[in-house]
Design a protein around this motif. Structure first.
Motif, PDB file in Angstrom:
ATOM      1  N   GLU A 106       0.824  -1.216   0.000  1.00  0.00           N
ATOM      2  CA  GLU A 106       0.000   0.000   0.000  1.00  0.00           C
ATOM      3  C   GLU A 106       0.855   1.262   0.000  1.00  0.00           C
ATOM      4  O   GLU A 106       0.365   2.338  -0.314  1.00  0.00           O
ATOM      5  N   ARG A 152      -2.573   3.604  -2.014  1.00  0.00           N
ATOM      6  CA  ARG A 152      -3.824   3.848  -1.279  1.00  0.00           C
ATOM      7  C   ARG A 152      -4.287   5.294  -1.424  1.00  0.00           C
ATOM      8  O   ARG A 152      -5.486   5.553  -1.521  1.00  0.00           O
ATOM      9  N   ASN A 162      -3.662   7.231  -3.998  1.00  0.00           N
ATOM     10  CA  ASN A 162      -4.098   7.328  -5.384  1.00  0.00           C
ATOM     11  C   ASN A 162      -5.531   6.797  -5.511  1.00  0.00           C
ATOM     12  O   ASN A 162      -6.384   7.429  -6.124  1.00  0.00           O
ATOM     13  N   ARG A 163      -5.804   5.640  -4.895  1.00  0.00           N
ATOM     14  CA  ARG A 163      -7.160   5.058  -4.938  1.00  0.00           C
ATOM     15  C   ARG A 163      -8.166   5.938  -4.212  1.00  0.00           C
ATOM     16  O   ARG A 163      -9.289   6.110  -4.667  1.00  0.00           O
ATOM     17  N   LYS A 164      -7.763   6.502  -3.077  1.00  0.00           N
ATOM     18  CA  LYS A 164      -8.662   7.373  -2.314  1.00  0.00           C
ATOM     19  C   LYS A 164      -9.042   8.593  -3.147  1.00  0.00           C
ATOM     20  O   LYS A 164     -10.205   8.985  -3.197  1.00  0.00           O
ATOM     21  N   ARG A 165      -8.074   9.175  -3.811  1.00  0.00           N
ATOM     22  CA  ARG A 165      -8.350  10.346  -4.650  1.00  0.00           C
ATOM     23  C   ARG A 165      -9.309   9.961  -5.780  1.00  0.00           C
ATOM     24  O   ARG A 165     -10.230  10.708  -6.105  1.00  0.00           O
ATOM     25  N   GLU A 166      -9.111   8.801  -6.373  1.00  0.00           N
ATOM     26  CA  GLU A 166      -9.990   8.348  -7.457  1.00  0.00           C
ATOM     27  C   GLU A 166     -11.407   8.112  -6.936  1.00  0.00           C
ATOM     28  O   GLU A 166     -12.387   8.449  -7.594  1.00  0.00           O
ATOM     29  N   LYS A 167     -11.513   7.541  -5.749  1.00  0.00           N
ATOM     30  CA  LYS A 167     -12.820   7.257  -5.155  1.00  0.00           C
ATOM     31  C   LYS A 167     -13.600   8.550  -4.889  1.00  0.00           C
ATOM     32  O   LYS A 167     -14.811   8.601  -5.046  1.00  0.00           O
ATOM     33  N   GLU A 168     -12.876   9.599  -4.486  1.00  0.00           N
ATOM     34  CA  GLU A 168     -13.505  10.881  -4.180  1.00  0.00           C
ATOM     35  C   GLU A 168     -13.660  11.773  -5.407  1.00  0.00           C
ATOM     36  O   GLU A 168     -14.210  12.866  -5.318  1.00  0.00           O
ATOM     37  N   TYR A 169     -13.186  11.292  -6.559  1.00  0.00           N
ATOM     38  CA  TYR A 169     -13.205  12.082  -7.786  1.00  0.00           C
ATOM     39  C   TYR A 169     -14.615  12.479  -8.204  1.00  0.00           C
ATOM     40  O   TYR A 169     -15.549  11.674  -8.150  1.00  0.00           O
ATOM     41  N   LYS A 170     -14.756  13.714  -8.607  1.00  0.00           N
ATOM     42  CA  LYS A 170     -15.995  14.214  -9.185  1.00  0.00           C
ATOM     43  C   LYS A 170     -15.644  14.824 -10.531  1.00  0.00           C
ATOM     44  O   LYS A 170     -14.721  15.636 -10.635  1.00  0.00           O
TER      45      LYS A 170
END
Length: 95
Positions: free
Chosen positions: A49, A77, A79-87
């Motif tokens: 991670e 992790r 990078n994934r968090k930023r993608e998950k919160e992406y709008k």
């Protein structure tokens, strides 16, 4: 479009960025690792991670270039968090 970035080029770019960022994640500023996998205390091999992944500041789908000034390193992790919160820009405009 063919991927022109060989594993050797990718490794060299990652190492240069890692050094330029003093080994710290662009987002959380905590230490990263250049090892993509790690072994747990119980001897299991897992994805790391803390691995330094490439991150586009302006996403390519939004017109961001794959240029050095638009690419940083971040933990997998983060990078994934930023993608998950992406709008998307459309989602942002609707708010």
């Amino acid at each position: 479009m063919k991927n022109w970035m060989t594993p050797e080029i990718q490794k060299a770019r990652r190492e240069r960025k890692f050094k330029a960022q003093a080994g710290l994640c662009h987002w959380c500023k905590k230490p990263m690792s250049l090892e993509p996998i790690h072994t747990t205390e119980k001897g299991r091999v897992k994805d790391n991670e803390l691995y330094a992944t490439f991150e586009h500041l302006v996403r390519r789908r939004e017109g961001g270039a794959a240029m050095p000034n638009n690419v940083v390193l971040a933990h997998a992790r983060c990078n994934r968090k930023r993608e998950k919160e992406y709008k998307s820009p459309q989602q942002q405009a609707a708010e």
